[in-house]
Write a protein that holds these residues in place. Structure first.
Motif, PDB file in Angstrom:
ATOM      1  N   GLU A  37     -11.356 -15.364 -14.668  1.00 38.65           N
ATOM      2  CA  GLU A  37     -10.946 -14.451 -15.730  1.00 38.65           C
ATOM      3  C   GLU A  37     -11.245 -12.991 -15.396  1.00 38.65           C
ATOM      4  O   GLU A  37     -10.931 -12.099 -16.184  1.00 38.65           O
ATOM      5  CB  GLU A  37     -11.647 -14.832 -17.036  1.00 38.65           C
ATOM      6  CG  GLU A  37     -11.186 -16.166 -17.595  1.00 38.65           C
ATOM      7  CD  GLU A  37     -12.017 -16.618 -18.790  1.00 38.65           C
ATOM      8  OE1 GLU A  37     -12.968 -15.897 -19.186  1.00 38.65           O
ATOM      9  OE2 GLU A  37     -11.738 -17.702 -19.307  1.00 38.65           O
ATOM     10  N   ALA A  38     -11.817 -12.747 -14.233  1.00 38.02           N
ATOM     11  CA  ALA A  38     -12.138 -11.372 -13.839  1.00 38.02           C
ATOM     12  C   ALA A  38     -10.876 -10.528 -13.785  1.00 38.02           C
ATOM     13  O   ALA A  38      -9.781 -11.027 -13.544  1.00 38.02           O
ATOM     14  CB  ALA A  38     -12.838 -11.362 -12.489  1.00 38.02           C
ATOM     15  N   ALA A  39     -11.041  -9.243 -13.991  1.00 36.53           N
ATOM     16  CA  ALA A  39      -9.907  -8.323 -14.123  1.00 36.53           C
ATOM     17  C   ALA A  39      -9.094  -8.142 -12.847  1.00 36.53           C
ATOM     18  O   ALA A  39      -7.872  -8.048 -12.898  1.00 36.53           O
ATOM     19  CB  ALA A  39     -10.401  -6.964 -14.618  1.00 36.53           C
ATOM     20  N   ARG A  42      -9.996  -8.760  -6.392  1.00 35.96           N
ATOM     21  CA  ARG A  42     -11.220  -8.519  -5.618  1.00 35.96           C
ATOM     22  C   ARG A  42     -12.448  -9.031  -6.375  1.00 35.96           C
ATOM     23  O   ARG A  42     -13.330  -9.668  -5.803  1.00 35.96           O
ATOM     24  CB  ARG A  42     -11.362  -7.042  -5.313  1.00 35.96           C
ATOM     25  CG  ARG A  42     -12.691  -6.701  -4.681  1.00 35.96           C
ATOM     26  CD  ARG A  42     -12.792  -5.257  -4.345  1.00 35.96           C
ATOM     27  NE  ARG A  42     -12.613  -5.221  -2.896  1.00 35.96           N
ATOM     28  CZ  ARG A  42     -12.323  -4.161  -2.211  1.00 35.96           C
ATOM     29  NH1 ARG A  42     -12.133  -3.020  -2.813  1.00 35.96           N
ATOM     30  NH2 ARG A  42     -12.220  -4.199  -0.917  1.00 35.96           N
ATOM     31  N   GLU A  43     -12.490  -8.743  -7.668  1.00 33.55           N
ATOM     32  CA  GLU A  43     -13.619  -9.202  -8.488  1.00 33.55           C
ATOM     33  C   GLU A  43     -13.628 -10.733  -8.583  1.00 33.55           C
ATOM     34  O   GLU A  43     -14.688 -11.358  -8.507  1.00 33.55           O
ATOM     35  CB  GLU A  43     -13.534  -8.576  -9.885  1.00 33.55           C
ATOM     36  CG  GLU A  43     -14.749  -8.842 -10.738  1.00 33.55           C
ATOM     37  CD  GLU A  43     -14.670  -8.188 -12.104  1.00 33.55           C
ATOM     38  OE1 GLU A  43     -15.584  -8.458 -12.912  1.00 33.55           O
ATOM     39  OE2 GLU A  43     -13.719  -7.433 -12.383  1.00 33.55           O
ATOM     40  N   ARG A  44     -12.452 -11.347  -8.733  1.00 31.25           N
ATOM     41  CA  ARG A  44     -12.363 -12.817  -8.787  1.00 31.25           C
ATOM     42  C   ARG A  44     -12.898 -13.427  -7.494  1.00 31.25           C
ATOM     43  O   ARG A  44     -13.696 -14.359  -7.535  1.00 31.25           O
ATOM     44  CB  ARG A  44     -10.923 -13.268  -9.026  1.00 31.25           C
ATOM     45  CG  ARG A  44     -10.465 -13.117 -10.461  1.00 31.25           C
ATOM     46  CD  ARG A  44      -9.131 -13.800 -10.704  1.00 31.25           C
ATOM     47  NE  ARG A  44      -8.016 -13.197  -9.996  1.00 31.25           N
ATOM     48  CZ  ARG A  44      -7.352 -12.127 -10.402  1.00 31.25           C
ATOM     49  NH1 ARG A  44      -7.689 -11.533 -11.552  1.00 31.25           N
ATOM     50  NH2 ARG A  44      -6.352 -11.640  -9.706  1.00 31.25           N
ATOM     51  N   ARG A  45     -12.444 -12.897  -6.360  1.00 29.44           N
ATOM     52  CA  ARG A  45     -12.916 -13.417  -5.068  1.00 29.44           C
ATOM     53  C   ARG A  45     -14.422 -13.275  -4.944  1.00 29.44           C
ATOM     54  O   ARG A  45     -15.116 -14.192  -4.498  1.00 29.44           O
ATOM     55  CB  ARG A  45     -12.229 -12.697  -3.911  1.00 29.44           C
ATOM     56  CG  ARG A  45     -10.850 -13.211  -3.600  1.00 29.44           C
ATOM     57  CD  ARG A  45     -10.329 -12.669  -2.277  1.00 29.44           C
ATOM     58  NE  ARG A  45     -10.332 -11.223  -2.200  1.00 29.44           N
ATOM     59  CZ  ARG A  45      -9.340 -10.432  -2.604  1.00 29.44           C
ATOM     60  NH1 ARG A  45      -8.244 -10.975  -3.104  1.00 29.44           N
ATOM     61  NH2 ARG A  45      -9.428  -9.136  -2.508  1.00 29.44           N
ATOM     62  N   LEU A  48     -16.189 -15.828  -7.289  1.00 27.96           N
ATOM     63  CA  LEU A  48     -16.067 -17.196  -6.771  1.00 27.96           C
ATOM     64  C   LEU A  48     -16.913 -17.381  -5.518  1.00 27.96           C
ATOM     65  O   LEU A  48     -17.591 -18.404  -5.361  1.00 27.96           O
ATOM     66  CB  LEU A  48     -14.605 -17.550  -6.491  1.00 27.96           C
ATOM     67  CG  LEU A  48     -13.764 -17.834  -7.730  1.00 27.96           C
ATOM     68  CD1 LEU A  48     -12.290 -17.934  -7.364  1.00 27.96           C
ATOM     69  CD2 LEU A  48     -14.236 -19.106  -8.427  1.00 27.96           C
ATOM     70  N   PHE A  49     -16.881 -16.399  -4.629  1.00 31.05           N
ATOM     71  CA  PHE A  49     -17.686 -16.462  -3.415  1.00 31.05           C
ATOM     72  C   PHE A  49     -19.161 -16.633  -3.788  1.00 31.05           C
ATOM     73  O   PHE A  49     -19.858 -17.490  -3.245  1.00 31.05           O
ATOM     74  CB  PHE A  49     -17.479 -15.190  -2.594  1.00 31.05           C
ATOM     75  CG  PHE A  49     -18.251 -15.170  -1.313  1.00 31.05           C
ATOM     76  CD1 PHE A  49     -17.702 -15.679  -0.149  1.00 31.05           C
ATOM     77  CD2 PHE A  49     -19.534 -14.634  -1.263  1.00 31.05           C
ATOM     78  CE1 PHE A  49     -18.422 -15.652   1.039  1.00 31.05           C
ATOM     79  CE2 PHE A  49     -20.249 -14.608  -0.082  1.00 31.05           C
ATOM     80  CZ  PHE A  49     -19.696 -15.115   1.071  1.00 31.05           C
ATOM     81  N   GLY A  50     -19.641 -15.803  -4.708  1.00 34.73           N
ATOM     82  CA  GLY A  50     -21.034 -15.878  -5.139  1.00 34.73           C
ATOM     83  C   GLY A  50     -21.362 -17.204  -5.815  1.00 34.73           C
ATOM     84  O   GLY A  50     -22.425 -17.787  -5.569  1.00 34.73           O
ATOM     85  N   LEU A  51     -20.453 -17.688  -6.636  1.00 34.07           N
ATOM     86  CA  LEU A  51     -20.652 -18.964  -7.328  1.00 34.07           C
ATOM     87  C   LEU A  51     -20.767 -20.106  -6.326  1.00 34.07           C
ATOM     88  O   LEU A  51     -21.688 -20.924  -6.394  1.00 34.07           O
ATOM     89  CB  LEU A  51     -19.493 -19.218  -8.293  1.00 34.07           C
ATOM     90  CG  LEU A  51     -19.452 -20.571  -8.980  1.00 34.07           C
ATOM     91  CD1 LEU A  51     -20.680 -20.779  -9.856  1.00 34.07           C
ATOM     92  CD2 LEU A  51     -18.175 -20.687  -9.816  1.00 34.07           C
ATOM     93  N   TYR A  52     -19.820 -20.149  -5.384  1.00 33.43           N
ATOM     94  CA  TYR A  52     -19.847 -21.226  -4.391  1.00 33.43           C
ATOM     95  C   TYR A  52     -21.097 -21.151  -3.522  1.00 33.43           C
ATOM     96  O   TYR A  52     -21.712 -22.176  -3.210  1.00 33.43           O
ATOM     97  CB  TYR A  52     -18.594 -21.189  -3.520  1.00 33.43           C
ATOM     98  CG  TYR A  52     -17.322 -21.506  -4.277  1.00 33.43           C
ATOM     99  CD1 TYR A  52     -17.312 -22.410  -5.334  1.00 33.43           C
ATOM    100  CD2 TYR A  52     -16.123 -20.902  -3.939  1.00 33.43           C
ATOM    101  CE1 TYR A  52     -16.154 -22.691  -6.028  1.00 33.43           C
ATOM    102  CE2 TYR A  52     -14.948 -21.185  -4.630  1.00 33.43           C
ATOM    103  CZ  TYR A  52     -14.972 -22.081  -5.668  1.00 33.43           C
ATOM    104  OH  TYR A  52     -13.820 -22.380  -6.352  1.00 33.43           O
ATOM    105  N   GLN A  53     -21.499 -19.946  -3.149  1.00 34.41           N
ATOM    106  CA  GLN A  53     -22.708 -19.809  -2.336  1.00 34.41           C
ATOM    107  C   GLN A  53     -23.935 -20.260  -3.122  1.00 34.41           C
ATOM    108  O   GLN A  53     -24.817 -20.910  -2.577  1.00 34.41           O
ATOM    109  CB  GLN A  53     -22.872 -18.360  -1.866  1.00 34.41           C
ATOM    110  CG  GLN A  53     -23.918 -18.200  -0.789  1.00 34.41           C
ATOM    111  CD  GLN A  53     -23.622 -19.004   0.462  1.00 34.41           C
ATOM    112  OE1 GLN A  53     -22.474 -19.171   0.859  1.00 34.41           O
ATOM    113  NE2 GLN A  53     -24.653 -19.528   1.076  1.00 34.41           N
TER     114      GLN A  53
END
Length: 121
Positions: A37-39, A42-45, A48-53
């Motif tokens: 839902e990020a605007a 770049r923010e979505r990536r 998601l990158f941080g979440l997966y890590q």
């Protein structure tokens, strides 16, 4: 979770034979949706990158404990909830014998990392 079938397969191998496994970590759908839902893209990536890590890090930490035995993280597959790990079958047997909580975790799926050939008629 490493299936009983996969555990049996590992035990039948020569202990020195290298076994490559694809480890997939389940990520809560609501966390993924919130990141999506990020605007901006770049923010979505980034989210998601941080979440997966974040969800992979405890798995990476557990696996790293076996690095002196020969276990190697081949590719962390950054930006995904997966990673590729290789170790001699004897090291996987040690993980099984240690009854690692990692191998019984239903949020972690462990499958052979092998290509499947498909022939097209």
């Amino acid at each position: 979770m490493m299936s009983a079938q996969m555990k049996a397969s590992v035990r039948r191998l020569d202990p020195t034979q290298d076994v490559s496994i694809l480890v997939s970590v389940k990520v809560a759908d609501e966390k993924v949706e919130k990141a999506r839902e990020a605007a901006t893209a770049r923010e979505r990536r980034s989210l998601l990158f941080g979440l997966y890590q974040e969800v992979k890090q405890p798995i990476i930490d557990t696996l790293t404990d076996y690095s002196s035995d020969g276990l190697r993280i081949i590719n962390e597959l950054n930006g995904t909830p997966q990673l590729i790990v290789a170790a001699p079958a004897g090291v996987w047997e040690k993980l099984i014998a240690d009854d690692s909580t990692l191998l019984g975790n239903p949020d972690v799926d462990m499958r052979p990392n092998e290509a499947t050939a498909v022939l097209i008629d």
